[in-house]
Design a protein around this motif. Structure first.
Motif, PDB file in Angstrom:
ATOM      1  N   SER A  37      27.425  28.864  38.608  1.00 51.47           N
ATOM      2  CA  SER A  37      27.620  29.261  37.131  1.00 51.47           C
ATOM      3  C   SER A  37      28.682  30.165  37.305  1.00 51.47           C
ATOM      4  CB  SER A  37      26.261  30.055  36.664  1.00 51.47           C
ATOM      5  OG  SER A  37      25.244  28.855  36.632  1.00 51.47           O
ATOM      6  N   PHE A  38      28.813  31.152  38.021  1.00 50.52           N
ATOM      7  CA  PHE A  38      29.716  32.047  38.253  1.00 50.52           C
ATOM      8  C   PHE A  38      31.182  31.499  38.313  1.00 50.52           C
ATOM      9  CE2 PHE A  38      32.688  34.936  40.306  1.00 50.52           C
ATOM     10  CZ  PHE A  38      33.005  35.812  39.479  1.00 50.52           C
ATOM     11  N   LEU A  39      31.197  30.563  39.323  1.00 53.46           N
ATOM     12  CA  LEU A  39      32.545  29.836  39.585  1.00 53.46           C
ATOM     13  C   LEU A  39      32.799  28.988  38.373  1.00 53.46           C
ATOM     14  CD1 LEU A  39      31.957  28.750  43.068  1.00 53.46           C
ATOM     15  CD2 LEU A  39      33.328  30.548  42.565  1.00 53.46           C
ATOM     16  N   PHE A  40      31.942  28.499  37.599  1.00 58.78           N
ATOM     17  CA  PHE A  40      32.254  27.488  36.430  1.00 58.78           C
ATOM     18  C   PHE A  40      33.200  28.421  35.285  1.00 58.78           C
ATOM     19  CE2 PHE A  40      31.106  25.830  32.235  1.00 58.78           C
ATOM     20  CZ  PHE A  40      31.729  24.524  32.716  1.00 58.78           C
ATOM     21  N   ILE A  41      32.692  29.830  35.280  1.00 63.82           N
ATOM     22  CA  ILE A  41      33.281  30.522  34.257  1.00 63.82           C
ATOM     23  C   ILE A  41      34.338  31.378  34.918  1.00 63.82           C
ATOM     24  CG2 ILE A  41      31.081  30.637  33.061  1.00 63.82           C
ATOM     25  CD1 ILE A  41      30.891  33.674  33.853  1.00 63.82           C
ATOM     26  N   LEU A  42      34.578  31.438  36.108  1.00 63.11           N
ATOM     27  CA  LEU A  42      35.693  32.225  36.756  1.00 63.11           C
ATOM     28  C   LEU A  42      37.389  31.760  36.162  1.00 63.11           C
ATOM     29  CD1 LEU A  42      36.305  34.228  39.099  1.00 63.11           C
ATOM     30  CD2 LEU A  42      36.783  32.075  40.511  1.00 63.11           C
ATOM     31  N   PRO A  43      37.496  30.410  35.750  1.00 63.43           N
ATOM     32  CA  PRO A  43      38.808  30.425  35.255  1.00 63.43           C
ATOM     33  C   PRO A  43      39.261  31.219  34.063  1.00 63.43           C
ATOM     34  CG  PRO A  43      38.000  28.208  36.123  1.00 63.43           C
ATOM     35  CD  PRO A  43      36.818  29.338  36.088  1.00 63.43           C
ATOM     36  N   GLY A  44      38.108  31.519  33.135  1.00 65.25           N
ATOM     37  CA  GLY A  44      38.106  32.332  31.923  1.00 65.25           C
ATOM     38  C   GLY A  44      38.487  33.646  32.097  1.00 65.25           C
ATOM     39  N   ILE A  45      38.557  34.145  33.300  1.00 66.40           N
ATOM     40  CA  ILE A  45      38.901  35.633  33.601  1.00 66.40           C
ATOM     41  C   ILE A  45      40.202  35.657  34.017  1.00 66.40           C
ATOM     42  CG2 ILE A  45      38.485  37.797  35.072  1.00 66.40           C
ATOM     43  CD1 ILE A  45      35.724  36.600  35.690  1.00 66.40           C
TER      44      ILE A  45
END
Length: 315
Positions: A37-45
């Motif tokens: 789940s964290f890797l999924f939202i990582l590109p948004g950082i």
């Protein structure tokens, strides 16, 4: 000869090795889902903070997953040997087998696999577990194994860990596993507290919580290692001797305790030596390097502000 739960003792029965530990599999899947789940939202950082968050979150998840997973693993104390030994009671038949011993925090797991698997018109592939949790009776499980007519090598190793055995292994590993498991759960609680404090402006206390996590994790390792000071009862299986040693769970837990110690010490040291750098590195609200702060000016407030008037009265 009477049947016991549909199984005829001392007669060939199909045996299959137990699969992967279900609680261990659940723990791994839960933490893998969190990491995914964290890797999924990582590109948004945006910016370089993306890699900082990647290292920080994955390290934290690794520590938490390891502390929980080792409770359900059976690789704290392991040993294996190839031997030619007797197979069943009241029989002179001998088989070539691979015997494995896996001691965990809550019990012992004994494996027996023939080489080849098919011998004496049987499939020799056993994986038997005997537990010593507070709500389970090891002696009863051993008696049940006797009634089922398990092979001699399995019963021989299981008997060494019974409370009545002169080896005294039951009391040693039962107490060591009990204290190690209790301290690991305390370490997991402090791991949660450390993550919460490091996400707030309480970095010093977060570092101290990490140090406490490391202390309880290392105490669990030392508690389990305390049984090594007692001479181990020899395990003679036919023509060979099984010599156990510390397994993967023991060493990984030790490495996790040292990692938590280094991370906690780094946070505490940076708090006293370079607090601004520590805040910039750990504070999620810190600004990116080289960016200018945003200044909001309320133009409407200026428009309707009370004018600065000076009144002069001439008499």
């Amino acid at each position: 000869m009477t049947a016991w739960d549909g199984v005829m003792p001392f007669y060939p029965q199909p045996r299959h090795a137990a699969g992967f530990s279900v609680p261990l599999l659940i723990v791994i899947l839960v933490f893998l889902c969190l990491a995914g789940s964290f890797l999924f939202i990582l590109p948004g950082i945006r910016g370089h903070s993306r890699w900082f968050w990647l290292v920080r979150v994955l390290l934290s998840l690794f520590i938490g997953a390891e502390i929980v997973a080792v409770h359900f693993s059976g690789d704290w104390f392991v040993g294996a040997v190839w031997t030619n030994t007797s197979y069943k009671a009241f029989s002179t038949a001998r088989v070539q087998v691979h015997v494995g011993l896996h001691v965990g925090l809550v019990g012992v797991n004994i494996t027996l696999k023939g080489t080849p698997v098919q011998q004496l018109n049987e499939t020799i592939n056993y994986n038997e577990r005997f537990t010593w949790r507070l709500d389970e009776d090891y002696t009863k499980e051993y008696v049940d194994a006797l009634e089922k007519g398990l092979p001699d090598p399995v019963l021989y190793l299981a008997e060494k860990f019974t409370p009545s055995s002169p080896c005294g292994l039951y009391h040693q590993y039962h107490l060591a596993g009990h204290y190690a498991a209790a301290t690991l759960w305390v370490a997991f609680c402090f791991w949660i507290i450390a993550n919460a404090l490091l996400s707030m402006p309480a970095l010093l206390y977060g570092g101290l919580a990490l140090l406490t996590t490391s202390a309880f994790t290392l105490f669990a390792v030392f508690a389990f290692a305390s049984v090594s000071s007692v001479p181990l009862c020899p395990f003679r299986l036919g023509s060979a001797t099984l010599t156990p040693h510390y397994g993967a769970s023991f060493w990984v837990t030790l490495a996790t305790g040292i990692l938590s110690l280094l991370l906690g010490a780094a946070v505490v040291i940076l708090h006293y030596t370079r607090p601004s750098a520590l805040r910039a590195f750990l504070d999620q609200s810190s600004q990116a390097k080289g960016s200018s702060p945003l200044i909001f000016d309320n133009l409407q407030r200026k428009q309707f502000a009370t004018p600065d008037l000076s009144i002069t009265t001439v008499l």
